[in-house]
Design a protein around this motif. Sequence first.
Motif, PDB file in Angstrom:
ATOM      1  N   PRO A 280       0.444  10.303  -1.659  1.00  0.00           N
ATOM      2  CA  PRO A 280       0.964   9.096  -1.191  1.00  0.00           C
ATOM      3  C   PRO A 280       0.952   7.885  -2.102  1.00  0.00           C
ATOM      4  O   PRO A 280       1.571   6.729  -1.760  1.00  0.00           O
ATOM      5  N   ASP A 281       0.132   7.837  -3.064  1.00  0.00           N
ATOM      6  CA  ASP A 281      -0.024   6.538  -4.010  1.00  0.00           C
ATOM      7  C   ASP A 281       1.227   6.500  -4.962  1.00  0.00           C
ATOM      8  O   ASP A 281       1.284   5.547  -5.584  1.00  0.00           O
ATOM      9  N   ALA A 282       1.687   7.811  -5.233  1.00  0.00           N
ATOM     10  CA  ALA A 282       2.667   7.841  -6.090  1.00  0.00           C
ATOM     11  C   ALA A 282       3.886   6.599  -5.751  1.00  0.00           C
ATOM     12  O   ALA A 282       4.261   6.702  -4.611  1.00  0.00           O
ATOM     13  N   GLN A 283       4.318   6.233  -6.675  1.00  0.00           N
ATOM     14  CA  GLN A 283       5.194   5.060  -6.337  1.00  0.00           C
ATOM     15  C   GLN A 283       6.593   5.382  -5.590  1.00  0.00           C
ATOM     16  O   GLN A 283       7.066   4.760  -4.703  1.00  0.00           O
ATOM     17  N   GLY A 284       7.262   6.751  -5.999  1.00  0.00           N
ATOM     18  CA  GLY A 284       8.276   7.356  -5.376  1.00  0.00           C
ATOM     19  C   GLY A 284       9.541   6.428  -5.617  1.00  0.00           C
ATOM     20  O   GLY A 284       9.613   5.841  -6.682  1.00  0.00           O
ATOM     21  N   THR A 285      10.584   6.405  -4.795  1.00  0.00           N
ATOM     22  CA  THR A 285      11.939   5.736  -5.153  1.00  0.00           C
ATOM     23  C   THR A 285      12.133   4.860  -3.998  1.00  0.00           C
ATOM     24  O   THR A 285      11.981   5.071  -2.990  1.00  0.00           O
ATOM     25  N   CYS A 286      12.404   3.607  -4.460  1.00  0.00           N
ATOM     26  CA  CYS A 286      12.869   2.635  -3.484  1.00  0.00           C
ATOM     27  C   CYS A 286      14.407   2.598  -3.694  1.00  0.00           C
ATOM     28  O   CYS A 286      14.945   2.054  -4.776  1.00  0.00           O
TER      29      CYS A 286
END
Length: 444
Positions: A280-286
């Motif tokens: 969950p701490d990985a930035q991912g995509t916005c």
Amino acid sequence: MKILKFGGTSVGSAASIRNVKKIITSQPGAKLLVVSAMSGVTNRLVELSRAVKNDQKENVAAIIQELQVKHFGLIDELIDDASANDEVRSGISAQLEILKADCNEIWDQYLDARILTTGESLLSFIFSSYLKEQNVGNTLLDARDFMHISNLENPDTGYVGELLNDIMKASEVNDIFITQGFVRLDENLKVSTLKRGGSDYTATILGAAIRASEIQIWTDISGLHNNDPRFVENTHAVAQLSFEEAAELAYFGAKILHPQTISPVIGKNIPVYLKNTFTPDAQGTCISALAERKGLKAISAKDDITAIKIKSNRMLMAHGFLKKIFEVFDKYETAIDMITTSEIAISLTIDNIRNLDHIVTDLEQYGEISIDYSHSIICVVGEGLIEEKNTSRLFEILQDVPVRMISYGGSNNNISLLVDTRHKVEVLQKLNEKLFQRNLVNSL
Ligand code: ASP
Ligand code: MG
């Protein structure tokens, strides 16, 4: 109000569900949670529906039994308290009894939809009960009370919002709501679906409906990658995408999102975050209204594309000709993805060949038709892409592989290539080399 959607693997085991609880409770503010079925369950329900259709009674009983074991197992892992455990088990049994009774009826598309959407009902009930047991108060909403969607391509989110807001207002616990993805009621107010993978679409329809402050889509991948990680090494999540970029990628094959996901929020300015439940701490995509930077962002591929060529030396460029061609596709409700024209021929692609025979028969009056199956559209996406100098390297690919069609300039942010699927992996890898690795070198 935020929308948080959790996909099948995020709710696929007791451990994942505990993870999800942490994610939910670590975020302040009111939330509407949309959940899928446990991973694997919808696939089994598809088999169940087929067994009902083919009147394979033993198979029907076996699959329902298997679903019961799976969900009871989950309940046992999540809920220790004996009386709470009993209560949830009987809730699930009651739902499975209804499913059993349904399976004795004559199969039609509505029965199919009722069967397929059972996974979401089962899981959302267990999930809501588990959270309550953990003192995380919540209200479980039945999506069939507000997901009234008669037009699948262009849902009336205003109407859904009216229905949902009334229900929410009347609820006692109103900071955490839980509902089922995938299911909808159609124009006849009968249970239907948003098509496979449709829970993402549920999330954005609901986000638009209640004007959510943001939408989070939690899966088992850390965001949308710049190329297909199954075929290309060293891909990375793209931190930021505009709505248009994301819509192109989702439509043209990025597996992480249902193709229509983005459409309800375009123009509403509601950011969509793609996050990984397991990191969950990985930035991912916005995904949002702003394109943070111009230039190439990502490449995706869509398989099972059929190319149709109409060759005619008489009337191709005559006024009204294209209209007639398009009317044929319209008549058979078949969407066209790519088009290229020359003086004597027009080529176009479709991904739905259900009515291909009819289409070909109708088209034959306009010229000679040829069909190529098993092609892939490779979609290269990035805001202002076609103005970038580096993009021209893309055309070097033509030296190495036969490209059947190219679409350039349809929008500023997309170039699509049609290749035989046999060449897909090679094209993805070579484009990665030419475009991304080159970019990297340039920016050092
Ligand atoms: N459970 C449905 C499916 O597997 C919907 C979803 O997961 O989005 O297609
Ligand atoms: Mg999904």
